[in-house]
Design a protein around this motif. Sequence first.
Motif, PDB file in Angstrom:
ATOM      1  N   GLY A   1     -16.101   3.191  13.077  1.00  0.00           N
ATOM      2  CA  GLY A   1     -15.172   4.326  13.069  1.00  0.00           C
ATOM      3  C   GLY A   1     -14.382   4.408  11.782  1.00  0.00           C
ATOM      4  O   GLY A   1     -14.148   5.498  11.250  1.00  0.00           O
ATOM      5  N   ALA A   2     -13.969   3.254  11.245  1.00  0.00           N
ATOM      6  CA  ALA A   2     -13.230   3.239   9.984  1.00  0.00           C
ATOM      7  C   ALA A   2     -14.103   3.722   8.836  1.00  0.00           C
ATOM      8  O   ALA A   2     -13.653   4.484   7.960  1.00  0.00           O
ATOM      9  N   ALA A   3     -15.374   3.297   8.823  1.00  0.00           N
ATOM     10  CA  ALA A   3     -16.286   3.723   7.759  1.00  0.00           C
ATOM     11  C   ALA A   3     -16.554   5.217   7.847  1.00  0.00           C
ATOM     12  O   ALA A   3     -16.606   5.921   6.828  1.00  0.00           O
ATOM     13  N   TRP A   4     -16.741   5.725   9.073  1.00  0.00           N
ATOM     14  CA  TRP A   4     -16.928   7.184   9.229  1.00  0.00           C
ATOM     15  C   TRP A   4     -15.695   7.935   8.723  1.00  0.00           C
ATOM     16  O   TRP A   4     -15.816   8.946   8.038  1.00  0.00           O
ATOM     17  N   TYR A   5     -14.509   7.446   9.077  1.00  0.00           N
ATOM     18  CA  TYR A   5     -13.289   8.120   8.638  1.00  0.00           C
ATOM     19  C   TYR A   5     -13.217   8.155   7.114  1.00  0.00           C
ATOM     20  O   TYR A   5     -12.901   9.192   6.519  1.00  0.00           O
ATOM     21  N   PHE A   6     -13.516   7.033   6.458  1.00  0.00           N
ATOM     22  CA  PHE A   6     -13.480   6.971   5.004  1.00  0.00           C
ATOM     23  C   PHE A   6     -14.459   7.976   4.401  1.00  0.00           C
ATOM     24  O   PHE A   6     -14.125   8.711   3.455  1.00  0.00           O
ATOM     25  N   GLY A   7     -15.663   8.044   4.943  1.00  0.00           N
ATOM     26  CA  GLY A   7     -16.620   9.017   4.442  1.00  0.00           C
ATOM     27  C   GLY A   7     -16.207  10.444   4.735  1.00  0.00           C
ATOM     28  O   GLY A   7     -16.372  11.340   3.899  1.00  0.00           O
ATOM     29  N   GLU A   8     -15.630  10.680   5.909  1.00  0.00           N
ATOM     30  CA  GLU A   8     -15.254  12.041   6.293  1.00  0.00           C
ATOM     31  C   GLU A   8     -14.112  12.567   5.431  1.00  0.00           C
ATOM     32  O   GLU A   8     -14.031  13.775   5.171  1.00  0.00           O
ATOM     33  N   VAL A   9     -13.225  11.681   4.974  1.00  0.00           N
ATOM     34  CA  VAL A   9     -12.180  12.119   4.035  1.00  0.00           C
ATOM     35  C   VAL A   9     -12.825  12.652   2.761  1.00  0.00           C
ATOM     36  O   VAL A   9     -12.400  13.680   2.214  1.00  0.00           O
ATOM     37  N   GLN A  10     -13.856  11.986   2.276  1.00  0.00           N
ATOM     38  CA  GLN A  10     -14.559  12.458   1.079  1.00  0.00           C
ATOM     39  C   GLN A  10     -15.260  13.785   1.334  1.00  0.00           C
ATOM     40  O   GLN A  10     -15.312  14.655   0.463  1.00  0.00           O
ATOM     41  N   VAL A  11     -15.792  13.955   2.551  1.00  0.00           N
ATOM     42  CA  VAL A  11     -16.442  15.213   2.907  1.00  0.00           C
ATOM     43  C   VAL A  11     -15.438  16.355   2.875  1.00  0.00           C
ATOM     44  O   VAL A  11     -15.677  17.422   2.300  1.00  0.00           O
ATOM     45  N   ARG A  12     -14.269  16.123   3.485  1.00  0.00           N
ATOM     46  CA  ARG A  12     -13.299  17.217   3.627  1.00  0.00           C
ATOM     47  C   ARG A  12     -12.487  17.459   2.372  1.00  0.00           C
ATOM     48  O   ARG A  12     -12.104  18.606   2.084  1.00  0.00           O
ATOM     49  N   GLN A  13     -12.213  16.409   1.606  1.00  0.00           N
ATOM     50  CA  GLN A  13     -11.368  16.562   0.432  1.00  0.00           C
ATOM     51  C   GLN A  13     -12.168  16.887  -0.830  1.00  0.00           C
ATOM     52  O   GLN A  13     -11.648  17.550  -1.726  1.00  0.00           O
ATOM     53  N   CYS A  14     -13.415  16.426  -0.912  1.00  0.00           N
ATOM     54  CA  CYS A  14     -14.166  16.519  -2.161  1.00  0.00           C
ATOM     55  C   CYS A  14     -15.472  17.299  -2.027  1.00  0.00           C
ATOM     56  O   CYS A  14     -16.183  17.454  -3.016  1.00  0.00           O
ATOM     57  N   GLY A  15     -15.785  17.769  -0.833  1.00  0.00           N
ATOM     58  CA  GLY A  15     -17.026  18.507  -0.673  1.00  0.00           C
ATOM     59  C   GLY A  15     -18.261  17.642  -0.619  1.00  0.00           C
ATOM     60  O   GLY A  15     -19.365  18.119  -0.866  1.00  0.00           O
ATOM     61  N   ALA A  16     -18.093  16.357  -0.324  1.00  0.00           N
ATOM     62  CA  ALA A  16     -19.259  15.481  -0.189  1.00  0.00           C
ATOM     63  C   ALA A  16     -20.043  15.856   1.065  1.00  0.00           C
ATOM     64  O   ALA A  16     -19.563  16.604   1.920  1.00  0.00           O
ATOM     65  N   VAL A  17     -21.249  15.328   1.169  1.00  0.00           N
ATOM     66  CA  VAL A  17     -22.089  15.583   2.334  1.00  0.00           C
ATOM     67  C   VAL A  17     -22.616  14.249   2.849  1.00  0.00           C
ATOM     68  O   VAL A  17     -22.857  13.322   2.088  1.00  0.00           O
ATOM     69  N   TRP A  18     -22.769  14.163   4.171  1.00  0.00           N
ATOM     70  CA  TRP A  18     -23.353  12.970   4.769  1.00  0.00           C
ATOM     71  C   TRP A  18     -24.857  12.973   4.554  1.00  0.00           C
ATOM     72  O   TRP A  18     -25.509  14.015   4.640  1.00  0.00           O
ATOM     73  N   ARG A  19     -25.422  11.779   4.308  1.00  0.00           N
ATOM     74  CA  ARG A  19     -26.861  11.639   4.121  1.00  0.00           C
ATOM     75  C   ARG A  19     -27.320  10.366   4.839  1.00  0.00           C
ATOM     76  O   ARG A  19     -26.649   9.337   4.803  1.00  0.00           O
ATOM     77  N   TRP A  20     -28.511  10.467   5.473  1.00  0.00           N
ATOM     78  CA  TRP A  20     -29.102   9.298   6.115  1.00  0.00           C
ATOM     79  C   TRP A  20     -30.594   9.523   6.217  1.00  0.00           C
ATOM     80  O   TRP A  20     -31.036  10.625   6.581  1.00  0.00           O
ATOM     81  N   CYS A  21     -31.348   8.497   5.889  1.00  0.00           N
ATOM     82  CA  CYS A  21     -32.799   8.598   5.961  1.00  0.00           C
ATOM     83  C   CYS A  21     -33.230   8.922   7.390  1.00  0.00           C
ATOM     84  O   CYS A  21     -32.794   8.258   8.332  1.00  0.00           O
ATOM     85  N   PRO A  22     -34.083   9.935   7.589  1.00  0.00           N
ATOM     86  CA  PRO A  22     -34.505  10.306   8.953  1.00  0.00           C
ATOM     87  C   PRO A  22     -35.538   9.354   9.519  1.00  0.00           C
ATOM     88  O   PRO A  22     -36.622   9.741   9.935  1.00  0.00           O
ATOM     89  N   ARG A  23     -35.184   8.093   9.524  1.00  0.00           N
ATOM     90  CA  ARG A  23     -36.058   7.070  10.083  1.00  0.00           C
ATOM     91  C   ARG A  23     -36.038   7.155  11.612  1.00  0.00           C
ATOM     92  O   ARG A  23     -35.000   7.438  12.207  1.00  0.00           O
TER      93      ARG A  23
END
Length: 377
Positions: free
Chosen positions: A277-299
């Motif tokens: 949950g902490a890692a998701w929150y850290f990434g989601e701040v980057q998504v919302r503040q900087c326009g980043a996008v989540w990425r994950w290999c479709p394994r």
Amino acid sequence: MPTPWVDYGCLFTAGDTAHRWQSARMLDYLDWWAEEAGGRHRWNFTPASLDRLETLLRENLPTVEDYHAASDEPFWVMAAWYVGKCVVEGKGAQWQYRGINPDAPPGTWHAEDCYWAGAVFVNQRLRYDGHAELLPVMLRDVVAGESLRDVVDRFPDRAPEGEYVRGEPAWPTVLWQLARPEHLAAPTLRPLTAAELKELEEADDLQGPDWEDNHRLNTWLAERRETFPAWAGQAGGGTTVWDFSPQSLDLLEDLVRGTFRSYDEAWAEQDSPFLVGAAWYFGEVQVRQCGAVWRWCPRPPNQRLPGDFPTVAGPAPHTKNDDSDDEKESADDLCEDHGPDEDDDDPVHLCDPLSELRALFVRDPDERLRHALHAYG
């Protein structure tokens, strides 16, 4: 992107669209509308001015059909903005805009058939009893015979000062569905069937996988949003404190450092609900503040490797050479590298949120989590 089926641009520009629209209307109000409507002294966003606007509507638009015919004219667009501004100032509402994504399935929040999509509206979205309205609808109801004051009073009065402050109980999970930061309901994603899983394993798409929109990633993101209210309550302060702001990254850093004593302890707990949950929150701040996008290999789900965790990437145009099969990478190469190689002339910033949290215990104390936002320029 933060939500499946929602185009990245819909979210990235939504706040700016509402802000720019209402700012432009304020300029029109100062430049010409207030004077045309009888003088600026008459239009001061008070309840009494609502009575004047109601009289103006009834004098000029006798029927709802008349209003529909004139509702796109600049004068009446400004009249609708004025009512919205009174709600924002007097009732503590917010301007909002939800962009239309032509690819969104019918019935979802950003689909063309969504009632709220494609227009600026006002919304008390951080209230238990909050209300929302499209601006033209409020004027239409007045022309149909309702009092403008009654229309505005559909919005509850401002909450008492300090009602939602740190230390108050976290909101019930069921209400979070109505007040999540992106104001979107998390989609329910069913598990893959055996046939779908077989198709995924054999699909040509794995030769050039869509890292930003696939069942594995979308399911994980939906689960994270669903469990976030409980995580925020356990972390302390609830969703009021954990508001995805840059400043909240300092709180996140202190929380992680206070929970673990070393890199090895954090590594041992990397699959725990707290650290995920902490890692998701850290990434989601980057998504919302900087326009980043989540990425994950479709394994396929049963092929997870140790340390396999979604990353966030800075938005950048993707250049592909479809004419040369020799330049295509295999799915195995992509998945082992945790991301497709980028062209040297087209750099993309990548961040592994889980690794960055563990790295807090091996880096200089002056290297803070919030510094990750600077990498997006």
